[in-house]
Design a protein around this motif. Structure first.
Motif, PDB file in Angstrom:
ATOM      1  N   GLN A  38       0.878  -1.176  -0.054  1.00 14.94           N
ATOM      2  CA  GLN A  38      -0.046   0.039   0.043  1.00 14.94           C
ATOM      3  C   GLN A  38       0.852   1.181  -0.002  1.00 14.94           C
ATOM      4  O   GLN A  38       0.549   2.306  -0.599  1.00 14.94           O
ATOM      5  N   VAL A  39       1.793   1.315   0.757  1.00 18.83           N
ATOM      6  CA  VAL A  39       2.785   2.155   0.683  1.00 18.83           C
ATOM      7  C   VAL A  39       3.558   2.435  -0.481  1.00 18.83           C
ATOM      8  O   VAL A  39       3.535   3.801  -0.961  1.00 18.83           O
ATOM      9  N   ARG A  40       4.011   1.392  -1.231  1.00 12.84           N
ATOM     10  CA  ARG A  40       4.620   1.719  -2.432  1.00 12.84           C
ATOM     11  C   ARG A  40       3.542   1.903  -3.495  1.00 12.84           C
ATOM     12  O   ARG A  40       4.018   2.582  -4.457  1.00 12.84           O
ATOM     13  N   ALA A  42       1.277   4.087  -2.999  1.00 11.22           N
ATOM     14  CA  ALA A  42       1.363   5.648  -2.791  1.00 11.22           C
ATOM     15  C   ALA A  42       2.223   6.421  -3.269  1.00 11.22           C
ATOM     16  O   ALA A  42       2.048   7.292  -4.021  1.00 11.22           O
ATOM     17  N   LEU A  43       3.535   5.737  -3.079  1.00 10.21           N
ATOM     18  CA  LEU A  43       4.762   6.360  -3.776  1.00 10.21           C
ATOM     19  C   LEU A  43       4.513   6.428  -5.479  1.00 10.21           C
ATOM     20  O   LEU A  43       4.934   7.318  -5.932  1.00 10.21           O
ATOM     21  N   ARG A  46       2.415   9.551  -6.765  1.00  7.05           N
ATOM     22  CA  ARG A  46       2.986  10.310  -6.514  1.00  7.05           C
ATOM     23  C   ARG A  46       4.351  10.526  -7.459  1.00  7.05           C
ATOM     24  O   ARG A  46       5.007  11.415  -7.523  1.00  7.05           O
ATOM     25  N   LEU A  57      11.968   2.759   0.781  1.00  9.04           N
ATOM     26  CA  LEU A  57      11.284   1.874   1.695  1.00  9.04           C
ATOM     27  C   LEU A  57      12.351   0.913   2.508  1.00  9.04           C
ATOM     28  O   LEU A  57      12.113   0.555   3.766  1.00  9.04           O
ATOM     29  N   SER A  85      -0.781   2.107   7.231  1.00  7.81           N
ATOM     30  CA  SER A  85      -0.371   2.319   5.873  1.00  7.81           C
ATOM     31  C   SER A  85      -0.289   4.012   5.779  1.00  7.81           C
ATOM     32  O   SER A  85       0.826   4.365   5.176  1.00  7.81           O
ATOM     33  N   ALA A  86      -1.002   4.671   6.121  1.00  9.22           N
ATOM     34  CA  ALA A  86      -1.067   6.057   6.014  1.00  9.22           C
ATOM     35  C   ALA A  86      -0.150   6.717   6.698  1.00  9.22           C
ATOM     36  O   ALA A  86       0.746   7.704   6.434  1.00  9.22           O
ATOM     37  N   ARG A  89       3.141   5.823   5.054  1.00  7.71           N
ATOM     38  CA  ARG A  89       3.239   6.606   3.691  1.00  7.71           C
ATOM     39  C   ARG A  89       3.706   7.880   3.745  1.00  7.71           C
ATOM     40  O   ARG A  89       4.727   8.290   3.026  1.00  7.71           O
ATOM     41  N   ALA A  92       7.549   7.484   4.102  1.00  6.95           N
ATOM     42  CA  ALA A  92       8.126   7.049   2.631  1.00  6.95           C
ATOM     43  C   ALA A  92       8.115   8.116   1.903  1.00  6.95           C
ATOM     44  O   ALA A  92       9.322   8.284   1.065  1.00  6.95           O
ATOM     45  N   LEU A  93       7.375   8.785   1.699  1.00  4.15           N
ATOM     46  CA  LEU A  93       7.105   9.843   0.621  1.00  4.15           C
ATOM     47  C   LEU A  93       8.246  11.127   1.078  1.00  4.15           C
ATOM     48  O   LEU A  93       8.907  11.387   0.074  1.00  4.15           O
TER      49      LEU A  93
END
Length: 234
Positions: A38-40, A42-43, A46, A57, A85-86, A89, A92-93
Motif C-alpha cells: 500500500q505504501v509502495r 502511494a509512492l 506520486r 522503503l 499504511s497512511a 506513507r 516514505a514520501l
C-alpha cells in the motif's frame, strides 16, 4: 466518570505495529505482505520511480523496524490514529523526495571532495593540483556518486548520513555484519575507481599526479560522501 472507548483507534494496526516492534516474524511478514504494498502504491501515485521507492522503503525499514541501542523501534510511535499504511506513507514520501533531491546534486555546484581536504602549507604540488584540476576532479566524483548502484547508495546514506551502525543495517537487511561491511567497502572502492576513470576522461589524460589527489580523497572519503549526500558542508 468512566471513559467511553476511543472508536477512532485502529486496533488491528496498532497490535500489528507493537508486534513488529517486538520482532515477531509473523507480524513482520504481515507488514511486508499487507502494508508495504500500500505504501509502495502511494509512492507510485506520486510519480516516484521503482528504484527510488526501493531505496526509500529500505531506509524506512531500518529506521522504523530496527531498535537503535536501548531505544525501541520507531514504529512504537504509532498510536493507532489513522491507518498504519497512511502513517508509514508520509515518512516514505519524505524519504523518497530526499533521495530524488540528492540525485539532483548539491545546490552549490562547486562543492566536492577537494573542499574537504586540507593542504599542508609546504605541499606546493597538491595545492597546485587542487587549483588546476579541482573543478574536474569534483565533477568526476559527483558523477561517480550519482552513478552508484541503488543498494550501495542506500547503504552509504544509512551509514554516513543517518549514522546507522553496521549491526542495525545488517538487521534491516537480514544479513550478518560482515556482509554489510563488505558491501560498504566495495562501494567505497568503486567510487574511488570510477572517480579515477571519469577524471581521466574529463581531462583527456591519465596523470601520475592523480594518485596524489586520490590518496587525499581516500583519507577523507566518508566526509566527502556525507557532504554531497547531505546536500552541502556539514
Amino acid at each position: 466518570m468512566a471513559k467511553f472507548p476511543e472508536t477512532d483507534v485502529h486496533g488491528a494496526d496498532l497490535a500489528l505495529a507493537r508486534a513488529c516492534a517486538s520482532g515477531d516474524a509473523t507480524a513482520l511478514a504481515t507488514l511486508e505482505e499487507r502494508i508495504i504494498p500500500q505504501v509502495r502504491a502511494a509512492l507510485k501515485r506520486r510519480d516516484v520511480d521503482d528504484t527510488t521507492a526501493d531505496e526509500a522503503l529500505q531506509v524506512l525499514r531500518a529506521r522504523f523496524l530496527v531498535a537503535e541501542g536501548s531505544m525501541p523501534p520507531r514504529i512504537m510511535e504509532y498510536a493507532g490514529r489513522g491507518p498504519l499504511s497512511a502513517w508509514l506513507r508520509m515518512t516514505a514520501l519524505r524519504l523518497a523526495w530526499g533521495v530524488m533531491n540528492e540525485r539532483k546534486g548539491p545546490l552549490v555546484t562547486d562543492d566536492g571532495p577537494l573542499e574537504a581536504l586540507g593542504v599542508a602549507p609546504d605541499d606546493v604540488e597538491l595545492q597546485y593540483l587542487k587549483d588546476r584540476y579541482g573543478a574536474d576532479f569534483n565533477a568526476a566524483f559527483r558523477d561517480a556518486l550519482a552513478a552508484l548502484e541503488p543498494r550501495a547508495r542506500t547503504l552509504l546514506r544509512m551509514h554516513l548520513v543517518d549514522g546507522m551502525g553496521t549491526a542495525r543495517i545488517a538487521e534491516a537487511y537480514g544479513v550478518d555484519r560482515s556482509s554489510v561491511k563488505r558491501w560498504l567497502a566495495t562501494a567505497r572502492e568503486w567510487l574511488l575507481d570510477q572517480t579515477r576513470v571519469r577524471f581521466a576522461a574529463r581531462v583527456g589524460v591519465s596523470m601520475p599526479e592523480l594518485d596524489s589527489l586520490l590518496a587525499q580523497l581516500r583519507s577523507q572519503l566518508d566526509l566527502s560522501i556525507r557532504r554531497l549526500m547531505a546536500g552541502g558542508p556539514t
